[in-house]
Design a protein around this motif. Structure first.
Motif, short mmCIF file in Angstrom:
data_model
loop_
_atom_site.label_atom_id
_atom_site.label_comp_id
_atom_site.label_asym_id
_atom_site.label_seq_id
_atom_site.Cartn_x
_atom_site.Cartn_y
_atom_site.Cartn_z
N PHE A 421 0.82 -1.21 0.00
CA PHE A 421 0.00 0.00 0.00
C PHE A 421 0.86 1.27 0.00
CE2 PHE A 421 -2.46 -3.05 2.75
CZ PHE A 421 -3.40 -3.38 1.81
N GLY A 422 2.09 1.16 0.52
CA GLY A 422 2.94 2.35 0.60
C GLY A 422 2.40 3.38 1.57
N TYR A 423 1.67 2.93 2.60
CA TYR A 423 1.03 3.84 3.55
C TYR A 423 2.02 4.23 4.64
CZ TYR A 423 -2.38 5.26 7.16
OH TYR A 423 -3.09 5.92 8.13
N ARG A 424 2.21 5.52 4.87
CA ARG A 424 3.11 5.98 5.93
C ARG A 424 2.33 6.84 6.90
NH1 ARG A 424 5.23 2.90 6.80
NH2 ARG A 424 6.67 3.89 8.21
N ASN A 425 2.24 6.40 8.15
CA ASN A 425 1.56 7.18 9.18
C ASN A 425 2.19 6.82 10.52
OD1 ASN A 425 -0.08 8.31 11.08
ND2 ASN A 425 -2.02 7.58 10.19
N PRO A 426 3.11 7.67 11.01
CA PRO A 426 3.82 7.35 12.25
C PRO A 426 2.88 7.11 13.43
CG PRO A 426 4.82 9.23 11.15
CD PRO A 426 3.57 8.91 10.40
N ALA A 427 1.79 7.87 13.50
CA ALA A 427 0.85 7.68 14.61
C ALA A 427 0.25 6.28 14.57
CB ALA A 427 -0.26 8.73 14.54
#
Lengths: 498, 275
Positions: A421-427
């Motif tokens: 997905f290439g999803y980046r979300n540190p939270a």
């Protein structure tokens, strides 16, 4: 004379019939149909769930196993203790267990299996499960000590997965083609493109669970029409997951078959390449989600059999919250959002669609729904698993795709840095990490709830529906799993009813 | 060939069928009863006359509209493929007939090899190379047509080359190109038209086969072959989904074959008039 002839004939016929009945009762093999052929037979080195659906429990076993109700029960580990700080697991192993090739199973082979799964060269599909392991120790042949970097509330559950089965040091490298495990069935043959045959392991260690059947044949039939024909002709005794819901109805009315709708964790999601334009803009993803009327989609693509989802979580998993209302069907707002993101004149992209009927049908309905908000989606067929894994999963060469994610409680995949997905979300990453550290079940599920909400708002993939498990099998067959708490075909307790 | 003979029943029937199909395809360019790609899932699997003239499919799309739009796609691909393959094959055939010799032998053996590949197989190879789509399907069918036309045109051209008027032209010093254009092509045109008509039927059938296998125009563009493929799992519940495109494909092939046969009776010099 005629009368005598008639009697003799009748007797012969009766004898033939009863002999036939005896022969039917004496069957001790089963032919199971699967729609996808596994790419190899080692569930510890590759992702396709079809591998576990052939080998898990039948051929390979784990330290623990997941039973038909989704509970964790002991297997090669007789029992275990967890240190108060949650960081040391001590397993007492079964003794007298041998692999199919005669090699003994002991703490050394268990350590080998875990080290192989977490090692640098590991291609284990669930490698991150083992990342938390700091060291594996073997005080004696029947004791295994696993030390963790931090507490991991899901460790035992993970150890029950197909990807965590025990393999033998001498034979592990060849398990892809000639698997060697400790299970009640051993590998007999694999005719590529047609079938895998497993036969009873005469020296199975667990006397309490000796399987009633002596031979399992897995046949691979992708075409739904051919699946039905194989069932009708008796060429296949069971199809645990029929791939065409529109063909399921007639079996319910046929007394020769049991047709059972069970629950699965097969979440059908349309993953987007969030690293690529225009999907890097959450507004575009939200707009696409709001263009989808899930109820209509399920009706059109799945003959109404399926359950809508609003996040990457199956309704039968603990901690599920219904988030289908977060981005509800609203084409007008979807259009407005697209305009806000700078795509007032529309948008066009491609979707890579695997050959499975659910995927092809879903893509066609999505295409029509997107067309209503001015989005042109071009369907590009691809082949699952080989081509899809290479293009989408590994090379990330796609705009959108649609596939069912089979693993239960796999919301953590969105925290993996290299996932497709290439999803980046540190939270989100922090929430998942914290959930995996938490040993208290209530607190952990609350964290998973937070994670579900984040995904429902951010929609790194379009959350569509959960596939039902449409099982069809010979009515005389018993012991098949109705639900699918983990993708598998555990045939160890399947028998023919007398 | 008798010029004043009234057209035979085959020619009339073939003309009528193909004219209707061509008209439907042309109308579909501008108008269909419903947009052929619009889904109305609430109205799915309605039988003929209950919703639209021919009912609706599993997504609630109007079957008649899909058939009409499919005519446009299927006939379009077939025409383009025959035009492409026909002109390439004719060029090749007429060319080698003028040249003879080694080139002739090589080209004809090449045609033999090309004949050995069924169009479906070459289309699958092309699809793997270029990706499936309408262009791939057209190209695959055209490739299959090349050797057909090369053989027919070479055979016919050789006959023309042995005629006295060609000998006379050569005697008068005309070149091979001029003779091919002025004498050969006009004299074999009739046979080529007959061949093209018959090959059109085959092209429609092949296009349907390719889109049945998912190698034709991608969805949502309706095509007869894919309609047939999608209808498979609904055979019991909604037989009209299979009958409508199946009958249409059969009708189209029949139409082109009748037309070709009828034209052959009139245009092919090898046929005796009263056959």
């Amino acid at each position: 004379m005629r009368v005598i002839k008639g009697i003799v004939g009748g007797l012969a016929l009766a004898a033939a019939l009863s002999w036939g009945a005896v022969a039917a009762q004496a069957r001790d093999d089963v032919v199971l149909g699967l729609s996808i052929e596994p790419s190899g037979l080692d569930p510890t080195v590759a992702a396709p769930v079809a591998i576990g659906q052939v080998t898990w429990q039948n051929l390979f076993e784990g330290l623990v196993r997941i039973d038909r109700d989704g509970r964790i029960v002991p297997q090669l580990a007789r029992s275990w203790t967890i240190s108060p700080d949650g960081r040391t697991y001590t397993f007492a192993l079964q003794t007298g267990v041998r692999f199919h090739d005669g090699e003994p199973f002991d703490s050394a082979s268990a350590r080998f299996s875990l080290d192989r799964a977490r090692g640098a060269a590991s291609t284990n599909p669930q490698k991150q499960f083992f990342g938390v392991i700091d060291a594996v120790e073997t005080p004696d042949a029947a004791t295994l000590v696993v030390r963790l970097r931090e507490p991991a509330g899901n460790l035992l559950y993970w150890l029950g997965w197909p990807a965590s089965v025990m393999v033998a040091p001498a034979s592990a490298a060849a398990d892809r083609v000639t698997p060697v495990g400790t299970g009640p069935f051993r590998f007999a043959s694999w005719t590529k493109g047609d079938r895998v045959v497993l036969e009873r392991n005469p020296s199975y260690w667990d006397a309490a669970r000796v399987p009633p059947l002596s031979r399992l044949t897995f046949r691979f039939i992708g075409d739904p029409q051919a699946q039905v024909a194989a069932l009708q002709s008796g060429g296949v005794d069971a199809f645990p997951e029929l791939s065409a819901p529109e063909l399921f109805g007639p079996f319910k009315a046929d007394p020769r078959f049991a047709a059972v709708v069970g629950s699965t964790d097969l979440k059908v999601v349309a993953g987007m390449n969030d690293a690529r334009k225009p999907f890097d803009d959450p507004r575009v993803r939200r707009a696409l989600m709001m263009a989808v009327d899930r109820a209509t989609l399920i009706e059109g693509a799945q003959s109404g059999l399926g359950q809508p989802i609003g996040s990457h979580y199956a309704p039968n998993d603990p901690g599920y919250i219904d988030l289908t209302g977060v981005l509800p069907f609203d084409p007008a707002r979807a259009k407005a959002l697209l305009a806000e993101a700078g795509h007032a004149d529309g948008l066009s992209f491609t979707i890579k669609v695997p050959q499975m009927p659910y995927a092809a049908h879903t893509a066609e309905v999505l295409q029509a729904m997107f067309a209503d908000i001015g989005v042109t989606m071009t369907i590009v067929p691809t082949e699952f698993p080989a081509k899809w894994v290479a293009e989408v999963f590994k090379d990330h060469d796609f705009d959108m795709t649609v596939v069912a994610h089979a693993e239960p409680l796999d919301i953590g995949i969105y925290a993996r840095p290299d996932y497709y997905f290439g999803y980046r979300n540190p939270a989100f990453d922090r929430t998942i990490a914290e959930a995996e550290r938490t040993t208290d079940a209530g607190a952990r599920l609350a964290l998973y709830g937070t994670a579900q909400r984040m995904l429902a708002e951010d929609v790194p993939a379009l959350y569509l529906y959960v596939l039902p498990k449409l099982g069809v099998w010979n009515a005389k067959l018993e012991g098949l799993w109705v639900n699918e708490p983990i993708p598998s075909n555990d045939l160890t307790q399947v028998r023919w009813r007398e | 060939m008798t010029a004043g003979r009234p057209p035979g029943p085959r020619l009339v029937a073939g003309l009528a069928i193909t004219a209707v199909l061509a008209a439907v395809a042309l109308v579909a360019l501008a108008w269909t009863p419903e947009p052929p790609t619009r889904m109305a899932i609430l109205f799915k699997l309605r039988p003929p006359l209950a919703h639209g003239l021919l009912g609706t499919d599993a997504f609630g799309r109007d079957v008649l509209s899909m058939l009409m739009a499919g005519a446009r796609n299927s006939l379009g691909v077939a025409l383009a493929a025959v035009a492409l393959g026909g002109s390439a094959g004719t060029l090749l055939g007429v060319g080698v007939a003028a040249r003879r010799g080694l080139v002739d032998g090589l080209v004809m053996r090449g045609c033999d090899v090309a004949f050995a590949f069924p169009p479906i197989v070459s289309a699958m190879m092309l699809g793997a190379l270029l990706g499936p789509g309408r262009a791939t399907a057209t190209l695959a069918i055209a490739l299959f047509m090349v050797p057909v036309f090369a053989r027919v045109s070479r055979g016919a051209a050789l006959q023309v080359w042995s005629r006295d008027y060609v000998l006379a032209a050569r005697g008068a010093g005309r070149g091979a190109l001029a003779i091919s254009l002025d004498h050969v092509l006009p004299n074999i045109a009739g046979q080529l038209v007959v061949q093209a008509t018959i090959q059109l039927g085959l092209a429609v059938l092949t296009e349907a086969g390719l889109s049945f296998l998912g190698l034709g125009a991608p969805p949502p563009e309706p095509s007869w072959g894919r309609m047939l493929a999608d209808a498979q799992t609904y055979m019991v519940r909604a037989p009209w989904l299979a009958v409508a495109p199946g009958a249409t494909i059969a009708l189209a092939v029949l139409g082109f074959n009748l037309l070709g046969d009828g034209l052959r009776d009139r245009l092919d010099p090898r046929r005796s008039p009263g056959r």
